[in-house]
Design an enzyme around this catalytic site. Structure first.
Site, PDB file in Angstrom:
ATOM      1  N   CYS A   1       0.668  -1.347  -0.223  1.00  0.00           N
ATOM      2  CA  CYS A   1       0.041  -0.038   0.081  1.00  0.00           C
ATOM      3  C   CYS A   1       0.936   1.139   0.083  1.00  0.00           C
ATOM      4  O   CYS A   1       1.477   1.520  -1.218  1.00  0.00           O
ATOM      5  CB  CYS A   1      -1.008  -0.099   1.197  1.00  0.00           C
ATOM      6  SG  CYS A   1      -2.568   0.798   0.609  1.00  0.00           S
TER       7      CYS A   1
ATOM      8  N   HIS B   1      -4.250  -5.079   0.146  1.00  0.00           N
ATOM      9  CA  HIS B   1      -3.882  -5.607   1.514  1.00  0.00           C
ATOM     10  C   HIS B   1      -3.969  -7.173   1.532  1.00  0.00           C
ATOM     11  O   HIS B   1      -4.865  -7.752   1.843  1.00  0.00           O
ATOM     12  CB  HIS B   1      -4.755  -4.776   2.645  1.00  0.00           C
ATOM     13  CG  HIS B   1      -4.441  -3.611   2.705  1.00  0.00           C
ATOM     14  ND1 HIS B   1      -3.357  -2.953   3.658  1.00  0.00           N
ATOM     15  CD2 HIS B   1      -5.035  -2.472   2.315  1.00  0.00           C
ATOM     16  CE1 HIS B   1      -3.370  -1.720   3.477  1.00  0.00           C
ATOM     17  NE2 HIS B   1      -4.064  -1.462   2.664  1.00  0.00           N
TER      18      HIS B   1
ATOM     19  N   GLU C   1      -2.522  -9.078   3.559  1.00  0.00           N
ATOM     20  CA  GLU C   1      -2.888  -9.470   5.031  1.00  0.00           C
ATOM     21  C   GLU C   1      -4.290  -9.395   5.564  1.00  0.00           C
ATOM     22  O   GLU C   1      -4.507  -9.809   6.571  1.00  0.00           O
ATOM     23  CB  GLU C   1      -2.162  -8.646   6.018  1.00  0.00           C
ATOM     24  CG  GLU C   1      -2.662  -7.278   6.361  1.00  0.00           C
ATOM     25  CD  GLU C   1      -2.544  -6.133   5.322  1.00  0.00           C
ATOM     26  OE1 GLU C   1      -1.984  -6.489   4.292  1.00  0.00           O
ATOM     27  OE2 GLU C   1      -2.938  -4.915   5.488  1.00  0.00           O
TER      28      GLU C   1
END
Ligand SMILES: NC(=O)CC[C@H](N)C(=O)O
Length: 389
Positions: free
Chosen positions: A279, A363, A365
C-alpha cells in the site's frame, strides 16, 4: 423515524465541506472531529478498520447497515488504538453477541475518545461521496440533553471546510513507532490462535509507516524475525543490520511528501536486498523508481475488490484501503506492472525488472478481508530463500 437510536443516544451532526448536513445520534465520545470522509464496503471487521493506522485523519463510513453486532474484543486490533478520526454507521444494534466480546462498540468508542455518528442514511452519503469524490467532513457529537441548533450546524460546516486536504499530507511521520522494536515475542503472535511463530529463518527489517499488526503476524508465521523501525530510519542504518529482506508498510496520507522514505527505498532496492512493499510502501517503491502517484477520485476501501495478476490471469478477491494510486502511464522501464484492479483498471502491483523487489497496492494481510492474495508473503520469503542460495 430513521433511527431506533433516537432518544437513547445524544444527537450528533455530520457536516460535509459541500454543505450537506446529516443529523443522527452520537454513539461514541462527545465532542467534534474532522477528517476526510471515506466509505468502506466491508461487511465485517469494524474493529480492524478503526485501528488501521492508514485511516489516520479519515472519518470512515461503513456501508453495511448493522455495525456493532459482535461487539469488540481485545484481539482484533491492527494497532494499539483507534486510528480513524471518526466513524459513521447506519444502525448500531443495541445488543451485541460474540464469545470473544468484552464490551459493546459504543463503550469501546467512548473509551477510545472516538467521535461517532449513527442513525443517518449511509446510502445517501455513500452516493454523494461516490459522485463527488472524497469530501472533508466534521462530526459534532453533542452531550446528553443538548438539542441541535443552527449554531451547532454552522460550526460543524466551518470545521469541515477548514480541514486540510489529504493531498500533500505526510502522515506516516504521525503514526510511526517512536523507536525500533522487535516483533514476534508478543501475545499478538503467540498463543492466541492468530498464527504461530515459525522458527526464525529470515531477518527482516520492517519500515513502520503505520504498519498493521496482521502484516507482522503473517511475516512471523513464515519464519521472519522482524525488527520494526521508525519511518525516518536511514538506508545506511537498515543495511547495517544486515537483513535478509526489507519490508515497507502501509500507512496514511500522501506518499509524495515522504521524501526521506523514498530516498531510503531507492538505496535499499538498489542494494539488491529482497524488498516487499504494501500500500503506502508500494507507492513509495514506485516513487523511488521514478514513477508518479496521484489522488484518486474514488478511493478503494473494502474487502471484495477483484484484482488480476497479469502474468497468470489469476483473479484474487482482495482487501483494499487507499486513496492514492501509482500512475500506470508513468512507469519507468525498470518497473513492470504485475496486478491491476478489475473495478477501475488502476495499478495494483509492481515488480522491479532487475532487482528482487516487488509491491502491492491492496492488502494481502486482509484483516478484514479474504486471504486470496496472501501468496505475496510467500513470494517475499521465496525471494529471501533464493538470495540465500
Ligand atoms: N493503506 C495504505 O497504506 C494507504 C496508502 C495511502 N495513504 C493511500 O491512501 O493511498
Amino acid at each position: 423515524m430513521l433511527s431506533s437510536l433516537e432518544g437513547k443516544f445524544p444527537p450528533a451532526i455530520l457536516a460535509l465541506a459541500d454543505g450537506s448536513v446529516f443529523i443522527g445520534q452520537s454513539i461514541g465520545a462527545a465532542g467534534s472531529t474532522v477528517g476526510e470522509v471515506v466509505f468502506n464496503t466491508s461487511l465485517t471487521g469494524y474493529q480492524e478498520i478503526l485501528t488501521d493506522p492508514s485511516y489516520c485523519q479519515q472519518i470512515v463510513t461503513l456501508t453495511y447497515p448493522h455495525i456493532g453486532n459482535y461487539g469488540v474484543n481485545p484481539e482484533d486490533v491492527e494497532s494499539n488504538k483507534v486510528q480513524a478520526a471518526g466513524l459513521i454507521v447506519r444502525d448500531l444494534p443495541l445488543l451485541h453477541s460474540n464469545f470473544r466480546a468484552d464490551r459493546s462498540l459504543s463503550e469501546y468508542l467512548k473509551a477510545e475518545a472516538t467521535v461517532a455518528i449513527a442513525g443517518i442514511d449511509t446510502r445517501q452519503l455513500t452516493r454523494l461521496l461516490r459522485t463527488k469524490g472524497a469530501q472533508n467532513g466534521c462530526i459534532s457529537a453533542l452531550n446528553a440533553g443538548e438539542a441541535v441548533t443552527q449554531a451547532h450546524i454552522d460550526a460543524a460546516l466551518t470545521a469541515a471546510r477548514a480541514a486540510p486536504s489529504m493531498a500533500g499530507l505526510d502522515l506516516a511521520q504521525v503514526v510511526t513507532a517512536p523507536a525500533s522494536y522487535e516483533w514476534g515475542q508478543t501475545e499478538w503472535v503467540l498463543g492466541k490462535g492468530y498464527g504461530t511463530q515459525s522458527a526464525p529463518r529470515f531477518k527482516v527489517v520492517a519500515y513502520d509507516f503505520g504498519v498493521k499488526y496482521n502484516i507482522l503476524r503473517m511475516l512471523a508465521e513464515r519464519g521472519c524475525q522482524i525488527t520494526v523501525v521508525p519511518a525516518k530510519t536511514s538506508a545506511a542504518d537498515v543495511l547495517a543490520m544486515k537483513p535478509d529482506g526489507v519490508f515497507l508498510s502501509n500507512g496514511p496520507g500522501d506518499p509524495e511528501p515522504c521524501d526521506y522514505a523514498i530516498e531510503a527505498t531507492r538505496t535499499i532496492v538498489a542494494s539488491g536486498i529482497p524488498t516487499f512493499g504494501i500500500c503506502l510502501g508500494h507507492q513509495i517503491m514506485a516513487l523511488a523508481a521514478g514513477a508518479k502517484t496521484f489522488k484518486m477520485d474514488n478511493s478503494h476501501h473494502g474487502a471484495n475488490h477483484p484484482v488480476k495478476e497479469l502474468a497468470s490471469g489469476r483473479v484474487s478477491i482482495t482487501s483494499q484501503n487507499h486513496g492514492f494510486a501509482v500512475d500506470m502511464a508513468s512507469l519507468p522501464d525498470t518497473l513492470e506492472a504485475t496486478h491491476i484492479s478489475l473495478f477501475d483498471g488502476t495499478l495494483q502491483g509492481l515488480a522491479f525488472k532487475d532487482r528482487p523487489a516487488f509491491c502491492f497496492q491492496g492488502h494481502p494481510e486482509a484483516s478484514p478481508g479474504p486471504h486470496d492474495i496472501g501468496y505475496l508473503f510467500d513470494r517475499f520469503t521465496d525471494l529471501m530463500a533464493k538470495a540465500h542460495g
